[in-house]
Enzyme design. Structure first.
Site, PDB file in Angstrom:
ATOM      1  N   GLN A 183       2.020  -6.227  -3.512  1.00  0.00           N
ATOM      2  CA  GLN A 183       2.472  -6.369  -2.119  1.00  0.00           C
ATOM      3  C   GLN A 183       3.850  -5.688  -1.977  1.00  0.00           C
ATOM      4  O   GLN A 183       4.077  -4.705  -2.639  1.00  0.00           O
ATOM      5  CB  GLN A 183       2.503  -7.841  -1.661  1.00  0.00           C
ATOM      6  CG  GLN A 183       1.115  -8.451  -1.533  1.00  0.00           C
ATOM      7  CD  GLN A 183       0.565  -8.931  -2.860  1.00  0.00           C
ATOM      8  OE1 GLN A 183       1.233  -9.616  -3.601  1.00  0.00           O
ATOM      9  NE2 GLN A 183      -0.645  -8.571  -3.179  1.00  0.00           N
TER      10      GLN A 183
ATOM     11  N   THR B  72      -9.836  -4.814   0.931  1.00  0.00           N
ATOM     12  CA  THR B  72     -10.670  -5.446   1.955  1.00  0.00           C
ATOM     13  C   THR B  72     -11.334  -4.419   2.862  1.00  0.00           C
ATOM     14  O   THR B  72     -12.134  -4.777   3.729  1.00  0.00           O
ATOM     15  CB  THR B  72      -9.812  -6.381   2.840  1.00  0.00           C
ATOM     16  OG1 THR B  72      -8.765  -5.595   3.418  1.00  0.00           O
ATOM     17  CG2 THR B  72      -9.206  -7.512   2.049  1.00  0.00           C
ATOM     18  N   GLY B  73     -10.981  -3.152   2.715  1.00  0.00           N
ATOM     19  CA  GLY B  73     -11.586  -2.101   3.547  1.00  0.00           C
ATOM     20  C   GLY B  73     -11.047  -2.069   4.968  1.00  0.00           C
ATOM     21  O   GLY B  73     -11.482  -1.274   5.796  1.00  0.00           O
TER      22      GLY B  73
ATOM     23  N   ASP C 237       0.819  -1.219   0.000  1.00  0.00           N
ATOM     24  CA  ASP C 237       0.000   0.000   0.000  1.00  0.00           C
ATOM     25  C   ASP C 237       0.849   1.262   0.000  1.00  0.00           C
ATOM     26  O   ASP C 237       0.440   2.291   0.532  1.00  0.00           O
ATOM     27  CB  ASP C 237      -0.968   0.008   1.196  1.00  0.00           C
ATOM     28  CG  ASP C 237      -1.755  -1.280   1.283  1.00  0.00           C
ATOM     29  OD1 ASP C 237      -2.285  -1.698   0.255  1.00  0.00           O
ATOM     30  OD2 ASP C 237      -1.798  -1.890   2.373  1.00  0.00           O
TER      31      ASP C 237
ATOM     32  N   ARG D 274       2.478 -29.075  -6.967  1.00  0.00           N
ATOM     33  CA  ARG D 274       2.274 -29.574  -8.332  1.00  0.00           C
ATOM     34  C   ARG D 274       0.897 -30.183  -8.563  1.00  0.00           C
ATOM     35  O   ARG D 274       0.724 -31.119  -9.328  1.00  0.00           O
ATOM     36  CB  ARG D 274       3.391 -30.557  -8.719  1.00  0.00           C
ATOM     37  CG  ARG D 274       4.729 -29.847  -8.802  1.00  0.00           C
ATOM     38  CD  ARG D 274       5.882 -30.760  -8.641  1.00  0.00           C
ATOM     39  NE  ARG D 274       5.905 -31.337  -7.316  1.00  0.00           N
ATOM     40  CZ  ARG D 274       6.780 -32.243  -6.915  1.00  0.00           C
ATOM     41  NH1 ARG D 274       7.691 -32.680  -7.729  1.00  0.00           N
ATOM     42  NH2 ARG D 274       6.743 -32.703  -5.686  1.00  0.00           N
TER      43      ARG D 274
ATOM     44  N   ALA E   8      -3.950  -7.794  -4.167  1.00  0.00           N
ATOM     45  CA  ALA E   8      -3.445  -6.440  -4.402  1.00  0.00           C
ATOM     46  C   ALA E   8      -4.597  -5.485  -4.649  1.00  0.00           C
ATOM     47  O   ALA E   8      -5.673  -5.894  -5.069  1.00  0.00           O
ATOM     48  CB  ALA E   8      -2.527  -6.440  -5.612  1.00  0.00           C
ATOM     49  N   GLY E   9      -4.349  -4.232  -4.399  1.00  0.00           N
ATOM     50  CA  GLY E   9      -5.335  -3.206  -4.722  1.00  0.00           C
ATOM     51  C   GLY E   9      -4.584  -1.950  -5.109  1.00  0.00           C
ATOM     52  O   GLY E   9      -4.003  -1.300  -4.258  1.00  0.00           O
ATOM     53  N   HIS E  10      -4.546  -1.648  -6.379  1.00  0.00           N
ATOM     54  CA  HIS E  10      -3.820  -0.467  -6.851  1.00  0.00           C
ATOM     55  C   HIS E  10      -4.809   0.606  -7.265  1.00  0.00           C
ATOM     56  O   HIS E  10      -5.657   0.365  -8.112  1.00  0.00           O
ATOM     57  CB  HIS E  10      -2.929  -0.829  -8.047  1.00  0.00           C
ATOM     58  CG  HIS E  10      -1.773  -1.705  -7.662  1.00  0.00           C
ATOM     59  ND1 HIS E  10      -0.962  -2.322  -8.570  1.00  0.00           N
ATOM     60  CD2 HIS E  10      -1.284  -2.039  -6.447  1.00  0.00           C
ATOM     61  CE1 HIS E  10      -0.028  -3.020  -7.923  1.00  0.00           C
ATOM     62  NE2 HIS E  10      -0.211  -2.858  -6.648  1.00  0.00           N
TER      63      HIS E  10
ATOM     64  N   GLY F 250       1.492   2.954  -2.591  1.00  0.00           N
ATOM     65  CA  GLY F 250       1.093   3.816  -3.712  1.00  0.00           C
ATOM     66  C   GLY F 250       1.791   3.393  -4.992  1.00  0.00           C
ATOM     67  O   GLY F 250       2.052   4.203  -5.871  1.00  0.00           O
ATOM     68  N   LYS F 251       2.054   2.080  -5.091  1.00  0.00           N
ATOM     69  CA  LYS F 251       2.749   1.558  -6.283  1.00  0.00           C
ATOM     70  C   LYS F 251       1.948   1.791  -7.548  1.00  0.00           C
ATOM     71  O   LYS F 251       2.507   2.075  -8.587  1.00  0.00           O
ATOM     72  CB  LYS F 251       2.983   0.050  -6.143  1.00  0.00           C
ATOM     73  CG  LYS F 251       4.040  -0.313  -5.154  1.00  0.00           C
ATOM     74  CD  LYS F 251       4.245  -1.815  -5.114  1.00  0.00           C
ATOM     75  CE  LYS F 251       3.047  -2.589  -4.619  1.00  0.00           C
ATOM     76  NZ  LYS F 251       2.665  -2.364  -3.226  1.00  0.00           N
ATOM     77  N   GLY F 252       0.621   1.675  -7.436  1.00  0.00           N
ATOM     78  CA  GLY F 252      -0.233   1.801  -8.620  1.00  0.00           C
ATOM     79  C   GLY F 252      -0.011   3.128  -9.299  1.00  0.00           C
ATOM     80  O   GLY F 252       0.223   3.208 -10.500  1.00  0.00           O
TER      81      GLY F 252
ATOM     82  N   THR G  78      -5.929 -11.760   3.104  1.00  0.00           N
ATOM     83  CA  THR G  78      -7.048 -11.096   2.431  1.00  0.00           C
ATOM     84  C   THR G  78      -8.176 -12.099   2.142  1.00  0.00           C
ATOM     85  O   THR G  78      -9.200 -11.729   1.594  1.00  0.00           O
ATOM     86  CB  THR G  78      -6.582 -10.481   1.098  1.00  0.00           C
ATOM     87  OG1 THR G  78      -6.038 -11.528   0.285  1.00  0.00           O
ATOM     88  CG2 THR G  78      -5.530  -9.404   1.323  1.00  0.00           C
TER      89      THR G  78
HETATM   90  P1  IMP Z   1      -2.502 -12.904   1.534  1.00  0.00           P
HETATM   91  O1  IMP Z   1      -1.623 -12.306   0.489  1.00  0.00           O
HETATM   92  O2  IMP Z   1      -3.970 -12.667   1.266  1.00  0.00           O
HETATM   93  O3  IMP Z   1      -2.198 -14.334   1.785  1.00  0.00           O
HETATM   94  O4  IMP Z   1      -2.209 -12.156   2.923  1.00  0.00           O
HETATM   95  C1  IMP Z   1      -0.966 -12.287   3.599  1.00  0.00           C
HETATM   96  C2  IMP Z   1      -0.556 -10.966   4.240  1.00  0.00           C
HETATM   97  O5  IMP Z   1      -0.238 -10.034   3.221  1.00  0.00           O
HETATM   98  C3  IMP Z   1      -1.639 -10.304   5.089  1.00  0.00           C
HETATM   99  O6  IMP Z   1      -1.032  -9.633   6.172  1.00  0.00           O
HETATM  100  C4  IMP Z   1      -2.255  -9.293   4.146  1.00  0.00           C
HETATM  101  O7  IMP Z   1      -2.869  -8.215   4.836  1.00  0.00           O
HETATM  102  C5  IMP Z   1      -1.026  -8.853   3.390  1.00  0.00           C
HETATM  103  N1  IMP Z   1      -1.318  -8.345   2.052  1.00  0.00           N
HETATM  104  C6  IMP Z   1      -1.632  -9.057   0.944  1.00  0.00           C
HETATM  105  N2  IMP Z   1      -1.797  -8.260  -0.102  1.00  0.00           N
HETATM  106  C7  IMP Z   1      -1.571  -7.010   0.314  1.00  0.00           C
HETATM  107  C8  IMP Z   1      -1.548  -5.737  -0.338  1.00  0.00           C
HETATM  108  O8  IMP Z   1      -1.762  -5.595  -1.544  1.00  0.00           O
HETATM  109  N3  IMP Z   1      -1.266  -4.670   0.457  1.00  0.00           N
HETATM  110  C9  IMP Z   1      -0.974  -4.801   1.766  1.00  0.00           C
HETATM  111  N4  IMP Z   1      -0.964  -5.963   2.408  1.00  0.00           N
HETATM  112  C10 IMP Z   1      -1.262  -7.054   1.696  1.00  0.00           C
END
Ligand code: IMP
Length: 426
Positions: free
Chosen positions: A224, A301-302, A13, A142, A39-41, A15-17, A128
């Site tokens: 991430q 995820t809010g 988070d 595999r 991810a959420g960009h 601000g990569k997007g 998430t």
């Molecule tokens: P997962 O990637 O859903 O398995 O989550 C594993 C960990 O990575 C958790 O702590 C999530 O909150 C964190 N995480 C996964 N994706 C993101 C992201 O895009 N931004 C910030 N944290 C993330």
């Protein structure tokens, strides 16, 4: 032609997007190399918000071919929803290309993610719940299904049948859940998703290399971040892939010699979602202020993000792990109202001082940050468009961070808009 990597340097988070979008302007191909719809960009173009989860940020430029690389895990249902959203906003999505070698997220991955987290109770990771970990686990074991399997319904059904038998037994016997129906899954993936995605699926390694051979610029977009990396992050509070720059080679199918620029994205403070150590975390009104001013709620995820001061120890490690050539500093404007700003320059535990990340996780959990306190600037930076517009204390803050991390800060973000950033010339 060389390739550029954009990588998060903290816990995501950063601000990569927005910065990928900015750098993408000069590129021909933008390749996502790992992660999935965890991810959420967010990118803001002319006041319009685009929240992307799977599609590479480059989609917003007509001249770019956006690529979902082999290292990504793809939920085709989510991808279709995202493509629909982009189509509605008038974005041409037909240029997207998806690696046939990328693995699929299937409904049982999400179920297993949810029930595993529930079982872990207070030890949960705080994932998430998108099925990311279970999908990568199947890839390593595999037994995963790949995007290319969508193109061969017979193979898809056969593989699904075998793997679902085991998953259903686990869901029923260990977690007391209802079994999933293979016919329903096959119908959704093969009858609904396949026809719409078919033309986009192919050999993205060939595509990337043809572009490189033709002298085109390739951007490798990480999701991430460094400290969520499966190998280098704060395990087990990590994601299940390799966001670090090295992961870009594997997840896009190129060798390291192509990469000549690695841009690390760092927030002017630190945030984290989910569990895990966070030495500079703030549990006071400054932490709340960062949440409010920074809009620190997950795009995806809010969830409310945890917040803390900038941590130079982490950044020094991120410089090493990724061979960062430069840093883009984001959200500097969020600090505008503070009287003073702190930077963690080292950690301490039991009389020992750490300038670099302690390798042992238990140390990381118990360290105390050593801070330097700098004057705040108490000015609204959001309309600054040049370095000279920044007040002295803000410039001093940036210079201090550069000195601490040993890498130049080349771009500084002062707001969410595409135009709200400043170039710091070499
Ligand atoms: P997962 O990637 O859903 O398995 O989550 C594993 C960990 O990575 C958790 O702590 C999530 O909150 C964190 N995480 C996964 N994706 C993101 C992201 O895009 N931004 C910030 N944290 C993330």
């Amino acid at each position: 032609m060389p390739a550029t990597v954009v990588v998060g340097t903290q816990w995501g988070d950063e601000g990569k997007g927005k910065f990928t979008d900015l750098v993408a302007k000069e590129m021909h191909l933008v390749v996502r190399y790992q992660g999935g719809h965890n991810a959420g960009h967010t990118i803001v173009v002319d006041g319009e918000h685009f929240a992307l989860q799977l599609v590479p940020s480059g989609i917003l430029y007509d001249h770019i071919v956006p690529v979902i690389g082999n290292g990504v895990v793809v939920d085709p249902r989510v991808l279709l929803a995202e493509l629909d959203m982009l189509d509605r906003k008038g974005v041409d999505t037909s240029r997207l290309r998806i690696s046939g070698n990328a693995h699929l997220i299937l409904p049982y991955h999400q179920e297993i993610d949810k029930v595993t987290e529930r079982r872990l109770g207070k030890n949960k990771i705080g994932t998430t719940k998108r099925g990311i970990g279970p999908a990568y686990a199947d890839k390593a074991s595999r037994v995963g299904l790949r995007v290319q399997d969508l193109l061969d319904p017979k193979i898809f059904r056969e593989k699904l049948e075998v793997v679902l038998k085991e998953k259903n037994a686990i869901l029923a016997k260990v977690y007391n859940q209802l079994p999933l129906d293979p016919a329903g899954i096959a119908e959704e993936y093969l009858d609904v998703c396949r026809p719409r995605l078919e033309s986009m699926i192919g050999d993205t390694v060939g595509l990337v290399h043809d572009a490189l051979d033709a002298g085109q610029h390739v951007l490798l977009e990480g999701a991430q971040a460094t400290f969520l990396d499966l190998d280098h992050g704060t395990y087990p509070y990590v994601t299940s892939s390799n966001p670090v720059a090295g992961g870009a080679c594997v997840g896009a199918g190129i060798g390291p010699r192509y990469i000549d620029r690695v841009i690390g994205i760092a927030k002017a403070y630190v945030t984290r979602v989910g569990a895990g150590p966070f030495p500079t975390e703030l549990h006071d009104e400054t932490g709340d202020l960062l949440v409010d001013r920074g809009g620190e709620f997950g795009t995806n995820t809010g969830r409310r993000r945890r917040t803390g001061w900038f941590d130079a120890v982490m950044l020094r490690h991120a410089v090493r792990l990724n061979s960062l050539s430069e840093v883009a500093l984001t959200k500097l404007d969020v600090l505008d109202t503070l009287d003073t700003v702190k930077v963690c320059v080292a950690y301490e535990l039991e009389g020992e001082r750490y300038r670099h990340l302690p390798y042992h996780q238990s140390v990381m959990h118990h360290v105390t940050p050593v801070y330097e306190e700098l004057p705040g600037w108490k000015r609204d930076l959001s309309s600054a468009t040049e370095r000279t517009h920044l007040p002295k204390p803000a410039l001093a803050y940036i210079a201090f961070l550069e000195e601490q991390i040993g890498v130049p800060i080349r771009l500084v973000g002062v707001g969410p808009g595409r135009e709200q950033f400043l170039h710091f010339a070499a």
